[in-house]
Write an enzyme that holds these catalytic residues in place. Structure first.
Site, short mmCIF file in Angstrom:
data_model
loop_
_atom_site.label_atom_id
_atom_site.label_comp_id
_atom_site.label_asym_id
_atom_site.label_seq_id
_atom_site.Cartn_x
_atom_site.Cartn_y
_atom_site.Cartn_z
N ARG A 119 46.65 1.83 -47.17
CA ARG A 119 45.98 1.89 -48.46
C ARG A 119 45.56 3.33 -48.77
O ARG A 119 44.88 3.96 -47.95
CB ARG A 119 44.76 0.99 -48.34
CG ARG A 119 43.67 1.19 -49.30
CD ARG A 119 42.39 0.57 -48.71
NE ARG A 119 41.38 0.50 -49.72
CZ ARG A 119 40.08 0.54 -49.48
NH1 ARG A 119 39.63 0.63 -48.24
NH2 ARG A 119 39.23 0.47 -50.45
N PRO A 167 35.65 -5.42 -47.10
CA PRO A 167 36.89 -5.69 -47.81
C PRO A 167 37.85 -4.49 -47.86
O PRO A 167 37.42 -3.35 -48.00
CB PRO A 167 36.42 -6.05 -49.23
CG PRO A 167 35.02 -5.58 -49.32
CD PRO A 167 34.47 -5.60 -47.93
N ASN A 168 39.11 -4.85 -47.77
CA ASN A 168 40.25 -3.92 -47.90
C ASN A 168 40.44 -3.01 -46.68
O ASN A 168 41.43 -2.28 -46.60
CB ASN A 168 40.14 -3.08 -49.19
CG ASN A 168 40.11 -3.96 -50.42
OD1 ASN A 168 41.01 -4.77 -50.60
ND2 ASN A 168 39.09 -3.83 -51.24
N ALA A 174 33.52 -1.66 -50.29
CA ALA A 174 32.90 -1.61 -51.63
C ALA A 174 31.58 -2.37 -51.70
O ALA A 174 30.76 -2.10 -52.60
CB ALA A 174 33.88 -2.14 -52.67
N HIS A 221 31.59 5.53 -43.43
CA HIS A 221 32.61 5.56 -44.49
C HIS A 221 33.69 6.52 -44.07
O HIS A 221 33.40 7.67 -43.68
CB HIS A 221 32.00 5.97 -45.84
CG HIS A 221 30.95 5.02 -46.25
ND1 HIS A 221 31.26 3.75 -46.70
CD2 HIS A 221 29.60 5.09 -46.20
CE1 HIS A 221 30.14 3.09 -46.93
NE2 HIS A 221 29.12 3.88 -46.64
N ASN A 241 31.06 -0.62 -41.69
CA ASN A 241 31.66 -0.04 -42.90
C ASN A 241 31.80 -1.20 -43.88
O ASN A 241 32.75 -1.98 -43.78
CB ASN A 241 33.01 0.60 -42.62
CG ASN A 241 33.60 1.24 -43.87
OD1 ASN A 241 33.10 1.02 -44.97
ND2 ASN A 241 34.65 2.02 -43.69
N TYR A 265 42.16 7.77 -47.30
CA TYR A 265 41.66 7.12 -46.08
C TYR A 265 42.42 7.50 -44.82
O TYR A 265 42.03 7.11 -43.72
CB TYR A 265 41.68 5.59 -46.26
CG TYR A 265 40.77 5.12 -47.38
CD1 TYR A 265 39.39 5.22 -47.24
CD2 TYR A 265 41.28 4.60 -48.56
CE1 TYR A 265 38.54 4.80 -48.26
CE2 TYR A 265 40.44 4.17 -49.59
CZ TYR A 265 39.07 4.29 -49.43
OH TYR A 265 38.23 3.88 -50.43
N GLU A 277 25.95 3.25 -40.48
CA GLU A 277 26.85 3.01 -41.62
C GLU A 277 27.96 4.06 -41.57
O GLU A 277 27.68 5.26 -41.43
CB GLU A 277 26.04 3.14 -42.90
CG GLU A 277 26.83 3.02 -44.18
CD GLU A 277 25.93 3.23 -45.42
OE1 GLU A 277 24.68 3.26 -45.28
OE2 GLU A 277 26.49 3.39 -46.51
N ARG A 312 33.32 11.55 -54.30
CA ARG A 312 34.17 10.66 -55.10
C ARG A 312 33.43 10.19 -56.36
O ARG A 312 32.48 10.82 -56.80
CB ARG A 312 34.65 9.51 -54.20
CG ARG A 312 35.49 10.01 -53.02
CD ARG A 312 35.99 8.88 -52.15
NE ARG A 312 36.90 8.01 -52.89
CZ ARG A 312 37.25 6.79 -52.49
NH1 ARG A 312 36.78 6.32 -51.33
NH2 ARG A 312 38.07 6.06 -53.21
C1 DQA Z 1 34.73 3.14 -47.94
C2 DQA Z 1 34.24 3.75 -49.25
C3 DQA Z 1 34.00 2.69 -50.30
O1 DQA Z 1 33.55 3.28 -51.51
C4 DQA Z 1 35.28 1.93 -50.58
O2 DQA Z 1 35.04 0.90 -51.52
C5 DQA Z 1 35.92 1.42 -49.34
C6 DQA Z 1 35.95 2.25 -48.15
C7 DQA Z 1 35.14 4.21 -46.91
O3 DQA Z 1 35.29 3.86 -45.75
O4 DQA Z 1 35.33 5.37 -47.27
O5 DQA Z 1 36.50 0.34 -49.34
O6 DQA Z 1 33.68 2.37 -47.38
#
Ligand code: DQA
Length: 144
Positions: free
Chosen positions: A19, A11-12, A78, A101, A75, A24, A99, A108
């Site tokens: 964003r 998501p996102n 959340a 990020h 990735n 990011y 994985e 964080r």
């Molecule tokens: C994320 C880190 C997560 O905590 C966050 O909710 C994201 C992006 C990252 O790529 O840094 O949506 O996975």
């Protein structure tokens, strides 16, 4: 048949580049895909890159990958910190899982420090920005 690598985004991450750019960065998922595609092509592999804002869809993508994918870069956004269901789906996948990020999650908020997905991931890359995806794809390719 060329080996297929999946990159799955949660998501996102469709908003990458727009964003919270201070966290990011300015790179987009299209940039991620272009770089990963070049790497895969050079290695004679195929790339399938997808994003979903829905947990169940991500789980179904992982189930589908069981049939035809050599390795998964994920990735989970959340869902990293909440989803035992995504962990269970990855546990049913046999190939390498990396994985990624984009942000340095361990610098964080404390709720970002735990990852359910890390219980399955063969490698974890965090804090390298979108370059983390390239590192992950290189690693998966090296394990095929
Ligand atoms: C994320 C880190 C997560 O905590 C966050 O909710 C994201 C992006 C990252 O790529 O840094 O949506 O996975």
């Amino acid at each position: 048949m060329p080996k297929l690598i999946d990159i799955l985004n949660g998501p996102n991450l469709n908003l990458l580049g727009e964003r919270e750019p201070g966290i990011y960065g300015a790179g987009t998922l299209a940039d991620v895909e272009a770089a990963a595609r070049d790497l895969c092509e050079a290695a004679g592999a195929d790339l399938r890159m997808r994003q979903s804002n829905h947990e169940g869809e991500i789980i179904e993508m992982i189930h589908g990958a069981r049939a035809d994918s050599a390795g998964i870069v994920i990735n989970p956004g959340a869902y990293t910190h909440t989803s035992i269901a995504i962990l269970d789906a990855l546990n049913a996948f046999k190939g390498p899982v990396v994985e990624v990020h984009v942000s340095a999650v361990h610098k964080r908020e404390p709720f970002r420090h735990h990852s359910f997905v890390s219980h399955r991931a063969d490698a974890v890359i965090a804090g390298c920005g979108i370059q983390g995806y390239e590192l992950a794809v290189r690693h998966v390719l090296s394990r095929l």
